[in-house]
Design an enzyme around this catalytic site. Structure first.
Site, mmCIF file in Angstrom:
data_model
loop_
_atom_site.group_PDB
_atom_site.id
_atom_site.type_symbol
_atom_site.label_atom_id
_atom_site.label_comp_id
_atom_site.label_asym_id
_atom_site.label_seq_id
_atom_site.Cartn_x
_atom_site.Cartn_y
_atom_site.Cartn_z
ATOM 1 N N ASP A 173 0.812 -1.223 0.000
ATOM 2 C CA ASP A 173 0.000 0.000 0.000
ATOM 3 C C ASP A 173 0.838 1.263 0.000
ATOM 4 O O ASP A 173 0.492 2.240 -0.665
ATOM 5 C CB ASP A 173 -1.037 -0.009 1.128
ATOM 6 N N SER A 194 -6.220 -3.243 14.660
ATOM 7 C CA SER A 194 -6.992 -2.669 15.760
ATOM 8 C C SER A 194 -6.879 -1.147 15.771
ATOM 9 O O SER A 194 -7.838 -0.452 16.116
ATOM 10 C CB SER A 194 -6.514 -3.241 17.103
ATOM 11 N N ASP A 214 -5.398 -0.320 5.558
ATOM 12 C CA ASP A 214 -6.109 -0.696 6.782
ATOM 13 C C ASP A 214 -7.334 0.174 7.012
ATOM 14 O O ASP A 214 -8.435 -0.319 7.296
ATOM 15 C CB ASP A 214 -5.172 -0.598 7.988
#
Length: 386
Positions: free
Chosen positions: A34, A130, A175
């Site tokens: 990415d 997370s 993400d």
């Protein structure tokens, strides 16, 4: 009333104006691509981070996490500064505070502050994003509370800005985009340069398959410098090869490009990124054709590349991958930034108990902590719950 809303009331003495949630993610394939403007194929997990929140008018940001021991962290919104983030037991507050800072930096009117309570089902340090779940849930909550007309990609971009500039992790877009934009039953094909998205059907159950997530319980910390060094190495290699980013190197011209690089480490990093982008393309083709089992070897190839060329695996991840493969998995690989975290294993649905036992026994025999093994299926992205 939800648990998050009830705890919010107990903490702050008034009800929240809403509860929002954003999921963790599993990256099926496309790792460390990415920040090289490449391609990835993540999907959202059912496990989510919930944020109960209400506006304030005095410029104070009060933050509380059910998973931290720091109590309520109170910050002055006007004084938020990446050079002076919350530290010590309150360092978790960098993520939601960074989102508020990023919104303010973008000229968005959130200066009144907020009361926020957070509870999460997404394991920390497991390579399941997370941090992105917390950032995206916070961004969505503040956008709704303050009436900000932001698209999901815009929310994801602000969440990424918070992690890059405030937390100090130079992550790419994957993400946060997965957490904000994923859809139920689909993997998200993401072009991280244009942020173009394609939702690719990914239904393991219909194919008689299951995708296991094997959390090694080895905590990774992407802010420790190893992640940043790999990113910098990739950017130097792209400059040396005269391309804007490694995504611009064609797979067919890889060997010629590698021959131009004198640094052996740079050659390895480039080889991983270029071949990983090719694996993403091949995996998408197979998913569209309903040939899910045939994606297994691509997962295993990806792990070997991450282990040998990108050097971000660890003994526990390698053990999980090797053991799952020996127990009958079609393919297996680490997922996430590496240095710990989780591995994936694509298996027949009726082999879950057998593969789980084999991995648990291998960890026991190796003297490692017991892994946490769960099945994963693609879920929806961020949403308002209440």
């Amino acid at each position: 009333m939800s648990t998050a809303a009830r705890t919010f009331r107990e903490l702050y003495g008034h009800a929240p104006e809403g509860v929002w949630a954003a999921p963790g993610r599993v990256n099926l394939i496309g790792e460390h691509t990415d920040y090289n403007d490449g391609f990835a194929l993540p999907f959202a997990l059912p496990q989510r981070t919930e944020v109960a929140a209400a506006r304030r008018t005095d410029g104070t940001l009060r933050l509380h996490s059910a998973d931290a021991s720091s109590g309520v962290v109170s910050l002055d919104v006007a004084a938020l500064d990446p050079a002076d983030p919350p530290r010590g037991a309150a360092s978790w507050a960098c993520y939601p505070a960074g989102v508020v800072w990023a919104l303010l930096e973008a000229g968005l009117p959130v200066g009144g502050g907020a009361d926020v309570h957070i509870r999460s089902e997404v394991p920390t340090g497991a390579g399941l994003s997370s941090s992105a779940a917390l950032e995206v849930a916070t961004a969505l909550a503040l956008a709704d509370l303050y009436g900000l007309a932001l698209t999901r990609p815009e929310l994801a971009a602000l969440a990424r800005r918070a992690e890059n500039a405030y937390v100090g992790v130079p992550c790419g877009a994957m993400d946060q985009m997965a957490s904000a934009c994923a859809s139920d039953g689909h993997a998200l094909h993401l072009d991280t340069r244009s942020l173009e998205q394609r939702h690719i059907p990914f239904d393991c159950a219909a194919a008689g398959l299951r995708l296991l997530v094997i959390d090694t319980r080895v905590k990774h910390a992407l802010a420790d410098g190893a992640y940043a060094r790999r990113r910098a190495s990739c950017h130097r290699a792209a400059a040396a090869l005269g391309v804007p980013a490694l995504r611009d190197l064609p797979y067919e011209g890889l060997e010629e490009a590698l021959a131009l690089l004198a640094d052996p480490e740079a050659r390895k990093r480039v080889r991983h990124v270029v071949t990983e982008n090719e694996r993403v393309a091949r995996t998408e083709e197979l998913l569209r054709a309903g040939r899910l089992r045939e994606t297994g070897p691509l997962l295993t190839e990806g792990h070997a590349s991450l282990r040998d060329d990108y050097e971000v695996s660890c003994p526990e991840l390698d053990l999980a991958v090797a053991t799952a493969g020996a127990a009958g998995a079609y393919g297996s690989r680490m997922t996430g930034g590496g240095f710990g975290g989780s591995a994936l294993a694509l298996i027949d649905a009726d082999a879950e108990a057998e593969v789980g036992r084999a991995v648990a026994e291998a960890f026991r025999a190796g003297g490692h902590a017991p892994p946490r093994i769960t099945a994963a299926a693609p879920a929806s992205g961020a949403a308002r719950l209440l």
